[in-house]
Write a protein that holds these residues in place. Sequence first.
Motif: not given
Length: 650
Positions: A105-118, A365-373, A489-491
């Motif tokens: 919801l809060r961090v835009r990350a590319w790839g599963r490895d980057a997400r797992d690291e967070i 950190a950059k927020l994810p887009g509306i669709l991702a949320q 709120p829209f998401s």
Amino acid sequence: MLELRNLSFTIEKDGDLIDLVHDICLNLPRGHFTAIVGPSGCGKTTLLKTIAGLNIESAGEIHWMGRNSFEHGDLMPNEFGYVPQFSIAYDQLTVEESIECASRLRVRAWGRDARDEIIDRALEQTGMTDIADRRVSVLSGGQKRRLGLAMELVANPPLLLADEVTSGLDPRSEDEIVHRLADLAHEQNRTVISVTHSLANLQLYDSIIVLYAGCLAYHGPPSAMPHYFSVDHAEDVYPALAKREPAQWHASWKKHRRFYYDKLDLPLPLSPALDTDHLEASGEQTDTAPLLEEGDDTTALEATDQKPTATDEGAEKPDTQELAQEKQESAPSEESDTEAALSDTQALTCLDEAPESDEESEKIAKLPGILAQFLLVLTRRFKIFFRDRTTLILHAAILIGFPLLVALFTIEGVEPIKKYGESTAATGFEQMQAEIEVRESSLQSGSFVSGLIMFQVVLLSLMGANNSAREVAGERDIFEKEKLGGLRPFSYLASKLVFLTLLVVAQSTWMGVFVEYFWPIPGNFLSHLLMLLMVNGAMTAVCLGISSMMKSADQANLLSIYLVGFQLPLSGAILALPGFLEPLVRPFISAYWSWSGSVMSLNDGYRQAVQTVSETELSPHTLCLIFLGIHIAAGLTMGILGLRKNLWQH
């Protein structure tokens, strides 16, 4: 650096203006760990919420990393983390799933490895790696506090605000939480502010902020706090505060704060209205520490002119050679005060005007887009739905039980439907008798068909209320926290609409098909099914809007029940409404429009039979669809407005 310049937050109560936070001036650098303490109701949480942007400051300014929030807006969602004292996770999820949801919801990350690291970093920083697979529902109070910290650390915010996170914990858990907060500040160059009522573990803090009735009474090293309040131990500070008025403490702190800020190696905070050029030209005092103004209580301060303490009359005053030397050093001449103030002003002005560096900006950190949320919240909603056995059983019981309930009350009415409309060839007395039987059959069939349709409509209205009455209000605290962290709120609303739409389609289709299969009603089945879908959707949407507007789940649930309860008597399908009342209430009763539209979809003979037993005028099928569509649109509008409101309850 976080700098508060004459910050105030005022509310109106019974026509009077009340300062919950009054004229707060302080500086907090990066890598600094501070506690906000004070008696209950002194404004600790209010000050923290004002920094976070939950409260709009009534006066003053908040500066963060050279940016003025008044001019450039509140802190960005990922520039700070806010850890409330209540749980911000769903009981049905595991620790790791909760942290993963927060990161998506809060961090835009590319790839599963980057997400797992967070996720792994947040688990390690809060010591929750060993319980990552444990459900939130079985966590202890201290573990839930650590989970709240972990969910904020996914964005690696440079500012961390913690509100009473040690409240209600045992001493061991409290000690663990405070140590972790200290490590997060010192090891990662993060500013950490912790609101607490406890005066334990003061040695772990770099500075202590003492509030009293919304006024700043002290901000300095923990070790100097007993000396300032002329008490032997920190636990005696709260009783000492009650011996003087808040304004006296505030004025005393203004006078002596330079001494304690020097101990912290911090510059004094500036005043928003300070204009050094004008003051130098006019020869006025330019000390950045505001001096006493007219109306300030100077009597209590005269006794402290010789030393930087805020002692009370009759209080025991330490008298040591070391303190005496410190007191003399803390009372410089007016000329030296002015020179030091100008120096502080120039240094801080340069700092305030310095733009944020690219390196610092890249760390946010950059927020994810509306669709991702949207996809994340929708996936999470289905996961919670299928893991909640109580909810599953309830929905299954309603889905199966309500159509069976319709069947139970309609068994004896099937025969008149079959007989109604059958032609008989007879003459004379037999023909007269046949006409009487047809009329009786018409009355029975009309009453049965009308009741059968209304029964389906009311039960589907009840399903709609059950679908959404608690959908938002039941998780309002979590939504408000996630909205503060960047959830749009829209998401959130879009995910609710998709989830609820699937429920509406399943419930309405099953109700219509079940009844049609066993007790077919002559007419256009698809038109009737459309009306069932629309009334369920209308009630679901309206109750979702109510749920979004209410402050608690109980309020939303109660209002939704009342709304459903009025559907049957005010529809006019059973008993006609008085002529003056009908046009006033009819537009708001979705049950009438669904019932009327379904009756209009019947064959002519059965529609006439219904009109024979009902004095309520039927409306065209298209008009019924329009009004039900308006109800859905009204519910969605309420939902949008409700979700945009700040209904933070803690």
